[in-house]
Design an enzyme around this catalytic site. Structure first.
Site, short mmCIF file in Angstrom:
data_model
loop_
_atom_site.label_atom_id
_atom_site.label_comp_id
_atom_site.label_asym_id
_atom_site.label_seq_id
_atom_site.Cartn_x
_atom_site.Cartn_y
_atom_site.Cartn_z
N GLU A 88 54.43 1.24 8.61
CA GLU A 88 53.56 1.48 7.45
C GLU A 88 54.34 1.71 6.15
O GLU A 88 54.36 2.82 5.61
CB GLU A 88 52.63 2.67 7.71
CG GLU A 88 51.70 2.44 8.88
CD GLU A 88 50.59 3.46 8.97
OE1 GLU A 88 50.60 4.44 8.21
OE2 GLU A 88 49.67 3.25 9.80
N GLU A 129 48.83 0.02 16.12
CA GLU A 129 48.17 1.32 16.20
C GLU A 129 46.68 1.14 16.01
O GLU A 129 46.25 0.35 15.17
CB GLU A 129 48.66 2.30 15.13
CG GLU A 129 50.00 2.91 15.40
CD GLU A 129 50.41 3.93 14.33
OE1 GLU A 129 49.52 4.57 13.72
OE2 GLU A 129 51.62 4.07 14.11
C1 BG6 Z 1 49.20 6.29 11.16
C2 BG6 Z 1 50.61 6.73 11.45
O1 BG6 Z 1 49.10 5.94 9.83
O2 BG6 Z 1 48.19 7.21 11.34
C3 BG6 Z 1 50.70 7.73 12.57
O3 BG6 Z 1 51.45 5.64 11.70
C4 BG6 Z 1 49.66 8.82 12.37
O4 BG6 Z 1 51.99 8.27 12.60
C5 BG6 Z 1 48.26 8.22 12.34
O5 BG6 Z 1 49.76 9.78 13.38
C6 BG6 Z 1 47.21 9.25 12.01
O6 BG6 Z 1 47.42 9.67 10.68
P1 BG6 Z 1 47.22 11.13 10.13
O7 BG6 Z 1 47.58 11.05 8.69
O8 BG6 Z 1 45.80 11.49 10.34
O9 BG6 Z 1 48.14 12.01 10.88
#
Ligand code: BG6
Length: 493
Positions: free
Chosen positions: A210, A399
């Protein structure tokens, strides 16, 4: 004219659905559903994912490993940031997190129990190069050697991400982190070092997780480490340096990895969805995808910044050379996409860009995390646009997943039906994409266990396993059974 004066068929046509030739089919037979069948089709048995579709799960180093002072690991910008009072919602830090550094064998068994055949993890740069550059720390790499061996011994393919935001603090101190292209070069050196040593067993490498989040949250809003709020020209330069780091890392994998090592980005693409699926809106959503990802996927895959991007940036545009663009667009073997939500609904518009963004209504639904809007069709449109715009032949969903409140019930179990609802709908859209030939090769669910969610600390839980952070006990949630069922049957259930 009120809507109830339209027949359903008429409404479908004006809404654009009929443009895609959708008709009502029974799931089991694939035949038009006449309504005369005397039994209901078995859910999910009709349409399977392609054979060989890779099911996986994911996590990242800083979010789970803990052991931040062990085996000569150097400090990262996240260690520093998490210890500044007020930066993390629950005042926590990831000094211990899931203690995965010591419990990785147990965790590999949890992954195996899901039935998945792939695991995406990240390598902590400050474990391998405590100072960011210079002398490597063999003990740091040893951990990943052990992890990779353990995964392979359990029939799970390792997919490694080189950078999931835990920059060595030393590089922040020396160069201002990604404000300098010295960091881009250091990233390539570290990537080459790791690729040379792991690519006998790790066949897939993601460069940067990201880019856009690390640029915007790390250097724009300051909500993530290193917590900076830069001016627009500086921010655009950071963006460019990060993209350059990606390109240099691709080249480093080619130079130092074994032949056949596959490499690509893992980007949180800005997802643009045609508000109504008409051909004109679909084209508009493609244009919007190209423009709104101009500093990331577009420049990586086209080797140039779009005219609109440069015009918009004006005086704030990054400084770069033609050689930079050539490096940034070094050919990749696949594109990884982190897909959580729709970023924009789009309609065709009669202006130079050819699209307009439709504002979200206040009532638009979201999951537990405020930012996580529920739009399963993101999972269809994001890979479809990527294939259409850039002729990408191999895509991984690197993801997807959701936070949920996940309170244990009286019987101690966690009935996270909202997470199941979320996954079922997103995976249905993924199946729509693969069944139309969009080349998605695999899917990594975020995450197999609850972990340190950056500035949300331990307040948000994204796991299929609940983690009690006091005892480190891991308990499967109902969604773990749901995912296992999908993996086993290779279809949405
Ligand atoms: C993604 C990341 O953007 O979102 C992860 O790559 C992260 O590392 C996941 O855990 C959830 O995001 P957040 O900001 O709610 O912790």
């Amino acid at each position: 004219m009120s809507l109830n004066r339209f027949s359903r068929r008429h409404f479908a046509r004006i809404a654009g659905w009929s443009a895609l030739g959708l008709s009502t089919r029974s799931a089991e037979s694939g035949q038009a559903y006449s309504g005369k069948e005397d039994r209901l089709p078995t859910p999910g048995l009709g349409s399977r994912f392609p054979s060989g579709f890779l099911w996986g799960t994911a996590a990242s180093a800083y979010q789970i490993e803990g052991a931040v002072n062990e085996d000569a690991r150097g400090p990262s910008i996240w260690d520093r940031f998490a210890h500044i009072r007020g930066k993390i919602l629950d005042q926590s830090d990831a000094d211990v997190a899931n203690d995965h550094y010591h419990r990785y064998k147990e965790d590999v068994q949890l992954i195996k129990a899901l039935g998945v055949k792939a695991y995406r993890f990240s390598i902590a740069w400050p474990r391998v190069f405590p100072e960011g550059t210079g002398s490597p720390n063999p003990k740091g790499l040893d951990f990943y050697n052990r992890l990779v061996d353990e995964l392979l011994a359990n029939g799970i393919e390792p997919f490694a991400t080189m950078y999931h935001w835990d920059l060595p603090q030393a590089l922040q101190d020396r160069f201002g982190g990604w404000m300098s292209r010295d960091t881009s070069k250091a990233f390539a050196d570290y990537t080459g070092y790791v690729a040379e040593r792991l690519s006998d067993r790790v066949k897939h490498i993601f460069t940067i997780n990201e880019c856009s989040r690390l640029v915007h949250a790390g250097y724009g809003s300051g909500l993530d480490a290193p917590g900076l709020k830069l001016s627009q020209p500086e921010l655009n330069q950071v963006r460019h340096n990060v993209a350059l780091g990606h390109g240099l890392a691709v080249q480093a994998v080619r130079a130092y990895g074994r032949a056949g090592t596959r490499v690509g980005p893992a980007e949180n693409i800005v997802v643009c969805i045609p508000a109504i699926e008409t051909p004109a809106n679909i084209r508009a959503a493609e244009n919007a995808t190209r423009e709104l990802n101009a500093g990331y996927l577009t420049v990586m895959l086209e080797g140039k910044y779009t005219d609109a991007f440069l015009a918009y940036a004006g005086e704030s545009a990054p400084k770069y050379t033609a050689e930079d663009l050539r490096i940034i667009s070094s050919p990749v073997d696949f594109v990884g996409l982190n897909i959580y939500m729709p970023n924009h609904y789009v309609v065709a518009a009669d202006d130079p860009n050819g699209f307009a963004l439709v504002p979200f209504t206040a009532s638009f639904p979201h999951m537990e995390s405020d930012w996580l809007k529920i739009g399963p069709e993101a999972m269809y449109w994001a890979p479809r646009h990527v294939t259409k715009l850039w002729d990408v032949k191999s895509i991984y969903v690197t993801e997807n997943g959701t936070s949920a409140t996940d309170q244990p019930a009286a019987d101690g179990k966690i009935y996270d039906v909202d997470r199941i609802m979320f996954l079922r709908n997103y995976l249905t859209q993924l199946q729509r994409a693969t069944s139309e030939g969009v080349p998605v090769l695999g899917y990594f669910l975020w995450s197999f266990m609850d972990n340190f969610e950056w500035s949300d600390g331990f307040e948000k839980r994204f796991g299929l396993y609940r983690v009690d952070f006091k005892t480190q006990r891991r308990t499967p949630k109902l969604s773990a059974s749901f995912y296992r069922e999908i993996v086993e049957r290779n279809t949405v259930v």
